[in-house]
Write a protein that holds these residues in place. Structure first.
Motif, PDB file in Angstrom:
ATOM      1  N   GLY A 121       3.720  -2.147  -3.832  1.00  0.00           N
ATOM      2  CA  GLY A 121       3.733  -0.766  -4.276  1.00  0.00           C
ATOM      3  C   GLY A 121       2.502   0.072  -3.993  1.00  0.00           C
ATOM      4  O   GLY A 121       1.708  -0.224  -3.106  1.00  0.00           O
ATOM      5  N   LEU A 122       2.365   1.147  -4.797  1.00  0.00           N
ATOM      6  CA  LEU A 122       1.361   2.171  -4.531  1.00  0.00           C
ATOM      7  C   LEU A 122      -0.065   1.646  -4.510  1.00  0.00           C
ATOM      8  O   LEU A 122      -0.929   2.192  -3.834  1.00  0.00           O
ATOM      9  CB  LEU A 122       1.468   3.267  -5.597  1.00  0.00           C
ATOM     10  CG  LEU A 122       2.214   4.529  -5.196  1.00  0.00           C
ATOM     11  CD1 LEU A 122       2.050   5.599  -6.274  1.00  0.00           C
ATOM     12  CD2 LEU A 122       1.701   5.061  -3.848  1.00  0.00           C
ATOM     13  N   ASP A 123      -0.315   0.581  -5.289  1.00  0.00           N
ATOM     14  CA  ASP A 123      -1.651  -0.019  -5.258  1.00  0.00           C
ATOM     15  C   ASP A 123      -1.757  -1.087  -4.179  1.00  0.00           C
ATOM     16  O   ASP A 123      -2.782  -1.750  -4.054  1.00  0.00           O
ATOM     17  CB  ASP A 123      -1.986  -0.664  -6.613  1.00  0.00           C
ATOM     18  CG  ASP A 123      -2.000   0.374  -7.715  1.00  0.00           C
ATOM     19  OD1 ASP A 123      -2.410   1.510  -7.424  1.00  0.00           O
ATOM     20  OD2 ASP A 123      -1.576   0.054  -8.840  1.00  0.00           O
ATOM     21  N   GLY A 124      -0.675  -1.286  -3.461  1.00  0.00           N
ATOM     22  CA  GLY A 124      -0.654  -2.394  -2.506  1.00  0.00           C
ATOM     23  C   GLY A 124      -0.429  -1.922  -1.085  1.00  0.00           C
ATOM     24  O   GLY A 124      -0.797  -0.807  -0.704  1.00  0.00           O
ATOM     25  N   ASN A 125       0.233  -2.786  -0.302  1.00  0.00           N
ATOM     26  CA  ASN A 125       0.456  -2.481   1.112  1.00  0.00           C
ATOM     27  C   ASN A 125       1.902  -2.742   1.525  1.00  0.00           C
ATOM     28  O   ASN A 125       2.210  -2.752   2.710  1.00  0.00           O
ATOM     29  CB  ASN A 125      -0.497  -3.315   1.981  1.00  0.00           C
ATOM     30  CG  ASN A 125      -0.339  -4.804   1.718  1.00  0.00           C
ATOM     31  OD1 ASN A 125       0.551  -5.217   0.965  1.00  0.00           O
ATOM     32  ND2 ASN A 125      -1.198  -5.619   2.315  1.00  0.00           N
TER      33      ASN A 125
END
Ligand code: ADP
Length: 481
Positions: free
Chosen positions: A413-417
């Motif tokens: 998600g948004l904090d990830g890739n």
């Protein structure tokens, strides 16, 4: 440090999978770090056909196999940055196939014998010998077995490292192969381990049992294979050596896989300026007969079409994908006929939404990484996976199952890739695609996830450092270094 690399496939010479990429790129990265790395591989028929330049023969001999002996000649190639040796053993490699032959056991016994012979040649003629011999997968495993038995007197000062690229392929053959190999303890080694592999001769088990250090290609896979679910019946053998087993993530060749310089793709782009990617998407849609639409999310998948890759999950969600989403799908791969047929059928039924190409095509693969918005890897298991690393670099957001190297490299998600699901389940896979498509609808959020992935460093430098550390510890374990 002097290192001898032993592998059955090495890019760019011969490649059927990720092993070749590793055996091609890791020596180069280690040389950059100052090590003297030399590589040995078979001289396949295809190399002769392609006219790969080589000098020699620089040595010739006969290799024992059972009560026979086969001829070997050693050739030397000028690899990009260092020496590479081809073992020319006509009885084993003068034929079109790389693997999958009925006499594979005999072929790779000969290869291991050939490597021992080449080591002696290098020592006597070149005055070169390795501090570490690094063998890859079952095809090279007997080199370690020979080093620790027959050759212990001559080469006992050399440390050995065995890398498992895929535990599913073990070279498990009938026990009488021990006689061909001249390793007469037969199945005793395996029996002693109490594993479910008694009454067979298992190349990979021998690599694991005899190596000073065993590595595999991601930290998560290194843990997973110690248990029965992923251990492929060698988990007992692996557990007996758990303090010698470690995981190092593969890198990718960032000079080959670079959307800024890639000549195979329609337009160059990079994280700082992504505009070319839209051109690549349109070109891919056009080339494969899909509706040319910038807005439709385009999902890509490039892999061997085998069960490992989670293709039954993808097949299972196709009706949902086609009915409930507006996504397009492009697949490139080859493998099991029933999987090829199943996906060709989807393409036939839904031309314009689904495109499937069967075959091995490096250029098209790169066009798919560049042209797709998201990249699917719903693998049942995945030792490391290079696909998701290439996809990250090309800004194709990976949607993966959290197993092996996928769990180590893709974050949700948004904090990830990327997007990640855990259970091997069509519903969970569909949910992950759904979350990705929701994100895709919000260009600002999508750009954040995509850009974060593109900026990550998955080059070989980090891995090379870690391998150098493993070589040091292997040497300490045998009282050298
Ligand atoms: P594995 O080693 O299990 O096949 P990896 O993801 O580690 O899987 O590596 C596969 C590599 O081979 C990737 O670089 C992928 O892009 C490439 N590849 C797989 N199938 C094809 C194909 N049909 N055509 C071109 N490249 C392919």
């Amino acid at each position: 440090m002097n290192v001898l690399f032993v592998a059955a496939e090495v890019a760019p010479y011969v490649k059927t999978g990720g092993l070749a990429d590793v055996a091609g790129a890791l020596p180069v990265a280690l040389r950059h770090a100052g090590h003297d790395v030399r590589v040995v591989m078979p001289r396949y028929h295809s190399l002769r056909q392609q006219g790969v330049p080589m000098t020699g023969p620089i040595g010739a001999s006969f290799l024992p196999v059972g009560v026979q002996a086969e001829e070997q000649r050693i050739w030397r190639a000028a690899a990009p940055e260092g020496p590479l040796y081809f073992l020319d053993i006509p009885a084993a490699f003068e034929r079109p196939a790389i693997y999958g032959e009925p006499d594979d056991a005999r072929r790779f016994i000969l290869f291991a014998r050939g490597v021992m012979d080449a080591m002696q040649h290098l020592r006597e003629v070149d005055g070169w010998q390795p501090d570490v011999v690094h063998c890859h997968d079952w095809h090279a495993a007997l080199v370690i077995n020979y080093l620790k038995s027959y050759y212990a007197y001559t080469f006992g000062h050399i440390a050995t490292v065995f890398t498992i690229h895929n535990l599913a392929y073990q070279g498990q053959v009938p026990p009488d192969v021990a006689h061909l190999a001249g390793l007469h303890e037969g199945g005793l080694v395996e029996k002693a381990m109490g594993a479910g592999i008694a009454d067979s001769f298992n190349f990979m088990a021998r690599g694991i049992l005899y190596a000073d250090v065993v590595t595999t290609v991601s930290p998560t896979y290194a843990r997973e294979i110690l248990g029965p679910e992923y251990g492929e019946r060698l988990d007992g053998v692996l557990r007996s050596r758990h303090d010698r087993v470690t995981g190092i993530l593969n890198g990718i060749d960032t000079t080959v896989f670079d959307p800024h310089t890639d000549r195979h793709i329609a337009a160059p782009y990079r994280a700082e300026d992504i505009t070319g990617k839209a051109t690549c998407k349109a070109a891919l849609q056009q080339a494969l007969g899909l509706e040319v639409s910038p807005a439709r999310p385009l999902l890509g998948i490039v892999c061997r079409l085998v069960e490992q890759k989670g293709l039954d999950l993808l097949h299972g969600i196709m009706p949902w994908l086609l009915q409930e989403t507006d996504a397009q799908l492009v697949m490139l791969g080859s493998g099991q006929p029933h999987l090829q047929d199943a996906f060709l059928r989807w393409a036939q039924l839904h031309a314009g939404r689904v495109a499937v190409r069967i075959g091995f095509d490096a250029a098209l693969a790169q066009q798919i990484y560049a042209g797709s918005d998201a990249f699917l890897m719903p693998s049942r298991f995945e030792p490391c996976g290079l696909g998701q690393l290439i996809a990250l670099r090309y800004g194709s957001v990976p949607i993966v199952r959290a197993t092996g190297g996928l769990a180590d490299t893709v974050r949700e998600g948004l904090d990830g890739n990327g997007f990640v699901f855990h259970r091997y389940d069509t519903g969970d896979f569909g949910d992950a695609i759904w979350r990705a498509l929701q994100c895709y609808r919000d260009p600002a959020s999508w750009a954040i996830v995509r850009e974060r992935g593109m900026r990550e460093d998955h080059s070989w430098g980090t891995a090379a450092q870690q391998y150098a550390g493993v070589y040091e510890s292997a040497r300490r374990l045998i009282g050298r270094g």
